[in-house]
Motif scaffolding. Structure first.
Motif, PDB file in Angstrom:
ATOM      1  N   TYR A  77       0.824  -1.210   0.000  1.00 62.99           N
ATOM      2  CA  TYR A  77       0.000   0.000   0.000  1.00 62.99           C
ATOM      3  C   TYR A  77       0.858   1.260   0.000  1.00 62.99           C
ATOM      4  O   TYR A  77       0.602   2.203  -0.768  1.00 62.99           O
ATOM      5  CB  TYR A  77      -0.914  -0.024   1.228  1.00 62.99           C
ATOM      6  CG  TYR A  77      -1.689   1.253   1.456  1.00 62.99           C
ATOM      7  CD1 TYR A  77      -2.799   1.566   0.676  1.00 62.99           C
ATOM      8  CD2 TYR A  77      -1.318   2.135   2.465  1.00 62.99           C
ATOM      9  CE1 TYR A  77      -3.509   2.730   0.888  1.00 62.99           C
ATOM     10  CE2 TYR A  77      -2.024   3.302   2.698  1.00 62.99           C
ATOM     11  CZ  TYR A  77      -3.115   3.600   1.912  1.00 62.99           C
ATOM     12  OH  TYR A  77      -3.816   4.756   2.120  1.00 62.99           O
ATOM     13  N   MET A  78       1.892   1.289   0.833  1.00 66.92           N
ATOM     14  CA  MET A  78       2.730   2.486   0.921  1.00 66.92           C
ATOM     15  C   MET A  78       3.591   2.666  -0.322  1.00 66.92           C
ATOM     16  O   MET A  78       3.994   3.786  -0.638  1.00 66.92           O
ATOM     17  CB  MET A  78       3.604   2.415   2.172  1.00 66.92           C
ATOM     18  CG  MET A  78       2.806   2.471   3.470  1.00 66.92           C
ATOM     19  SD  MET A  78       3.839   2.443   4.944  1.00 66.92           S
ATOM     20  CE  MET A  78       4.629   4.038   4.815  1.00 66.92           C
ATOM     21  N   SER A  79       3.860   1.583  -1.039  1.00 69.16           N
ATOM     22  CA  SER A  79       4.590   1.720  -2.299  1.00 69.16           C
ATOM     23  C   SER A  79       3.709   2.356  -3.367  1.00 69.16           C
ATOM     24  O   SER A  79       4.191   3.095  -4.231  1.00 69.16           O
ATOM     25  CB  SER A  79       5.080   0.343  -2.768  1.00 69.16           C
ATOM     26  OG  SER A  79       5.958  -0.227  -1.818  1.00 69.16           O
ATOM     27  N   ILE A  80       2.411   2.057  -3.303  1.00 71.03           N
ATOM     28  CA  ILE A  80       1.478   2.594  -4.300  1.00 71.03           C
ATOM     29  C   ILE A  80       0.968   3.965  -3.883  1.00 71.03           C
ATOM     30  O   ILE A  80       0.848   4.880  -4.705  1.00 71.03           O
ATOM     31  CB  ILE A  80       0.288   1.620  -4.482  1.00 71.03           C
ATOM     32  CG1 ILE A  80       0.791   0.279  -5.028  1.00 71.03           C
ATOM     33  CG2 ILE A  80      -0.757   2.214  -5.412  1.00 71.03           C
ATOM     34  CD1 ILE A  80      -0.259  -0.806  -5.048  1.00 71.03           C
ATOM     35  N   SER A  81       0.667   4.126  -2.584  1.00 72.35           N
ATOM     36  CA  SER A  81       0.100   5.379  -2.091  1.00 72.35           C
ATOM     37  C   SER A  81       0.857   5.824  -0.845  1.00 72.35           C
ATOM     38  O   SER A  81       0.407   5.603   0.297  1.00 72.35           O
ATOM     39  CB  SER A  81      -1.386   5.188  -1.770  1.00 72.35           C
ATOM     40  OG  SER A  81      -1.960   6.372  -1.262  1.00 72.35           O
ATOM     41  N   PRO A  82       2.017   6.445  -1.014  1.00 74.43           N
ATOM     42  CA  PRO A  82       2.859   6.816   0.136  1.00 74.43           C
ATOM     43  C   PRO A  82       2.166   7.728   1.135  1.00 74.43           C
ATOM     44  O   PRO A  82       2.490   7.693   2.326  1.00 74.43           O
ATOM     45  CB  PRO A  82       4.057   7.515  -0.517  1.00 74.43           C
ATOM     46  CG  PRO A  82       4.065   7.037  -1.932  1.00 74.43           C
ATOM     47  CD  PRO A  82       2.641   6.814  -2.294  1.00 74.43           C
ATOM     48  N   ASP A  83       1.227   8.547   0.674  1.00 72.84           N
ATOM     49  CA  ASP A  83       0.557   9.489   1.570  1.00 72.84           C
ATOM     50  C   ASP A  83      -0.822   9.015   1.997  1.00 72.84           C
ATOM     51  O   ASP A  83      -1.627   9.797   2.498  1.00 72.84           O
ATOM     52  CB  ASP A  83       0.433  10.855   0.881  1.00 72.84           C
ATOM     53  CG  ASP A  83       1.792  11.445   0.543  1.00 72.84           C
ATOM     54  OD1 ASP A  83       2.698  11.326   1.387  1.00 72.84           O
ATOM     55  OD2 ASP A  83       1.947  11.997  -0.569  1.00 72.84           O
ATOM     56  N   GLY A  84      -1.092   7.725   1.779  1.00 68.87           N
ATOM     57  CA  GLY A  84      -2.415   7.197   2.112  1.00 68.87           C
ATOM     58  C   GLY A  84      -2.694   7.218   3.598  1.00 68.87           C
ATOM     59  O   GLY A  84      -1.774   7.198   4.428  1.00 68.87           O
ATOM     60  N   PRO A  85      -3.965   7.236   3.974  1.00 68.89           N
ATOM     61  CA  PRO A  85      -4.332   7.376   5.390  1.00 68.89           C
ATOM     62  C   PRO A  85      -4.334   6.061   6.171  1.00 68.89           C
ATOM     63  O   PRO A  85      -4.429   6.083   7.392  1.00 68.89           O
ATOM     64  CB  PRO A  85      -5.754   7.942   5.317  1.00 68.89           C
ATOM     65  CG  PRO A  85      -6.305   7.381   4.042  1.00 68.89           C
ATOM     66  CD  PRO A  85      -5.147   7.307   3.086  1.00 68.89           C
ATOM     67  N   LEU A  86      -4.269   4.920   5.513  1.00 68.91           N
ATOM     68  CA  LEU A  86      -4.410   3.645   6.210  1.00 68.91           C
ATOM     69  C   LEU A  86      -3.180   3.333   7.064  1.00 68.91           C
ATOM     70  O   LEU A  86      -2.045   3.606   6.661  1.00 68.91           O
ATOM     71  CB  LEU A  86      -4.652   2.520   5.205  1.00 68.91           C
ATOM     72  CG  LEU A  86      -5.935   2.629   4.359  1.00 68.91           C
ATOM     73  CD1 LEU A  86      -6.093   1.394   3.488  1.00 68.91           C
ATOM     74  CD2 LEU A  86      -7.162   2.830   5.246  1.00 68.91           C
ATOM     75  N   LYS A  87      -3.433   2.747   8.211  1.00 65.23           N
ATOM     76  CA  LYS A  87      -2.371   2.382   9.153  1.00 65.23           C
ATOM     77  C   LYS A  87      -2.319   0.865   9.288  1.00 65.23           C
ATOM     78  O   LYS A  87      -3.133   0.131   8.738  1.00 65.23           O
ATOM     79  CB  LYS A  87      -2.620   3.022  10.528  1.00 65.23           C
ATOM     80  CG  LYS A  87      -2.796   4.533  10.483  1.00 65.23           C
ATOM     81  CD  LYS A  87      -1.525   5.235  10.017  1.00 65.23           C
ATOM     82  CE  LYS A  87      -1.704   6.745  10.032  1.00 65.23           C
ATOM     83  NZ  LYS A  87      -0.507   7.436   9.497  1.00 65.23           N
ATOM     84  N   LEU A  88      -1.336   0.398  10.090  1.00 61.00           N
ATOM     85  CA  LEU A  88      -1.130  -1.040  10.235  1.00 61.00           C
ATOM     86  C   LEU A  88      -2.377  -1.742  10.742  1.00 61.00           C
ATOM     87  O   LEU A  88      -2.725  -2.834  10.263  1.00 61.00           O
ATOM     88  CB  LEU A  88       0.052  -1.307  11.174  1.00 61.00           C
ATOM     89  CG  LEU A  88       0.373  -2.786  11.451  1.00 61.00           C
ATOM     90  CD1 LEU A  88       0.781  -3.513  10.180  1.00 61.00           C
ATOM     91  CD2 LEU A  88       1.463  -2.902  12.513  1.00 61.00           C
TER      92      LEU A  88
END
Length: 495
Positions: free
Chosen positions: A179-190
């Motif tokens: 997820y962070m590779s695709i959307s580095p600023d995304g709101p989702l957490k672990l």
């Protein structure tokens, strides 16, 4: 499961077999067919009453599983060959080339021998009318000790629950990395990804039996081969690149540190080869089960030879003494660019994620069997409302508990290595030789008896020392948490 639930079985021991039908055996382990090769025999009086409820049904009716030897091979491979193979280069780091590869080979040979002994004990009991389908009942019957029943239940439960929690956490880490590779600023957490994984496992957990996982576990076998090849290719590429660290295979100069690292490496290897559920896997075999488990072991260890040696050699060759506890950390260092193509690392993480779902399902089966032994009614169909509702509720609650623990303790993976050293070694290295010496009773001066006794003594000591060695290092796990932390730091820094 509380001890009272097991003690409640004592009251059922004197009832007719039809009244104590074992839903855990019939539904989860699929022991539901008559075994023509086993004649009904009286239940041995030495068996503790709390273990007799399931055994009355298995002994008296000759119940059996419905799987083939290759299905059992798929189950075994999923239970043993997992993302923990990514720790093997680090295990070699603690001992060097010669001693490390020798230890890997010796422990592989010892575990194959131990598992074959346990299978022979199960075959021996089955030939005498006592077909055991649970580790705890096998140990209690052969060793004739009430506390042994509780010991195996406790250790098995700790291992299986720990693996389930670690599986959810690691799978969530994999999702977060992608997820962070695709959307580095995304709101989702672990914790969002922990919930996603738990929901997926809760859905898959409704597959009613161990045998029903055979196709998933075949896919798991292929996935393990897939990411093994990808990681090994990445290590070879990294070792040949200009950014690779200087290859240094020397050990620490301190004798005490070398000894400590050697025991730590042996603890890692023991955890990687362990599974702790071989009797439950053998219970899925169709009758007669004698000899089939050896074929399953041969299939499993054919995969192990490839999946263990390839990343061990390539990972240690590429990074030497600087290899991290998880070789993926070495391929994605904290500073500098990744040492492998992004698509290759992404595909590796995807394969690991998918296989983790299969591993979580396999190691949950013992918990499901314990719950359904006491909650389901074997006289009614497995998909009847009477059995479907409790199964849906209890399995979902179990996974919700594991997900809660994973969210509350995101560092939980760091102590899985200690659990493995303390749990896998007694179940997979000590009890099989003890049970063989008692059940098949080789002459006490025979080489076989003496070799089994030596293995028991050596690995009891290794387990104790390895557990202490694992505590400060926390390396026996395969945590990707540091990778996600690195990605968060890069995102926050605007890289």
């Amino acid at each position: 499961m509380a001890l009272a639930a097991f003690d409640a079985e004592a009251g059922a021991a004197a009832k007719p077999a039809a009244e104590v039908a074992d839903a855990g055996a019939a539904f989860v382990l699929e022991s539901k067919g008559r075994c023509p090769s086993v004649s009904p025999l009286p239940v041995p009086s030495a068996l503790p009453a709390r273990a007799m409820r399931g055994l009355i049904l298995i002994c008296g009716l000759g119940w059996s599983g419905s799987g083939t030897w290759w299905h059992a091979g798929f189950h075994l491979t999923t239970a043993i060959v997992g993302p923990t193979v990514l720790t093997l280069p680090y295990a070699l780091r603690g001992m060097g080339w010669a001693l490390g590869l020798a230890a890997l080979s010796v422990i592989g040979a010892v575990t194959f021998y131990e598992y074959s002994l346990m299978s022979r004990v199960l075959d021996h009991c089955e030939a005498r009318g006592r077909r055991h389908i649970r580790f705890r009942e096998l140990a209690a019957d052969v060793l004739g000790s009430g506390w042994m029943f509780y010991f195996v239940v406790t250790v098995q439960t700790a291992i299986n629950t720990g693996v389930s929690i670690g599986t959810i956490l690691l799978a969530a880490d994999c999702l977060e990395i992608m997820y962070m590779s695709i959307s580095p600023d995304g709101p989702l957490k672990l914790y969002h990804f922990i919930i996603i994984v738990a929901v997926a496992l809760a859905f898959l957990s409704q597959l009613p039996s161990f045998h029903s996982l055979r196709h998933i576990n075949f896919a798991s076998l292929l996935l393990s081969l897939g990411y093994t090849i990808l990681v090994s290719a990445a290590c070879i590429g990294a070792g040949l690149s200009k950014d690779a660290p200087v290859k240094d295979y020397s050990l620490t100069s301190s004798k005490s540190d070398r000894t400590f690292n050697a025991f730590l490496s042996i603890s890692i290897l023991a955890s990687v080869f362990g599974n702790g559920i071989l009797p439950e896997i053998q219970a899925t075999l169709a009758p007669p089960a004698a000899g089939k488990m050896m074929k399953a072991l041969m299939l499993c260890y054919s995969v192990i030879v490839f999946a263990f040696y390839l990343p061990s050699i390539t990972g240690y060759w590429a990074f030497g003494s600087k290899v991290q506890s998880n070789v993926l950390k070495s391929l994605m260092p904290d500073s500098g660019p990744a040492l492998a193509p992004t698509w290759l690392l992404g595909l590796t993480v995807l394969f690991v994620l998918l296989q983790l779902l299969a591993i979580g399902l396999v190691y949950s089966q013992v918990a499901y069997e314990i719950m359904e032994k006491n909650s389901a009614d074997a006289a009614q169909g497995r998909f009847s409302r009477r059995n479907l509702v409790p199964r849906l509720l209890l399995r979902t609650l179990y996974l919700a508990f594991c997900a809660f623990m994973a969210a509350m303790l995101p560092f939980f993976g760091d102590i899985v290595g200690v659990v493995g050293a303390v749990g896998f070694i007694p179940l997979d290295f000590v009890l099989p030789v003890v049970m063989y010496n008692i059940a098949l009773a080789p002459p006490k001066r025979s080489p076989l008896f003496l070799a089994n006794t030596a293995l028991m003594v050596v690995f009891s000591g290794v387990g104790a020392i390895g557990a202490f060695a694992s505590i400060p290092e926390h390396t026996s796990c395969v945590s990707l948490h540091s990778v996600t932390i690195k990605l968060r730091m890069e995102r926050d820094a605007g890289i």
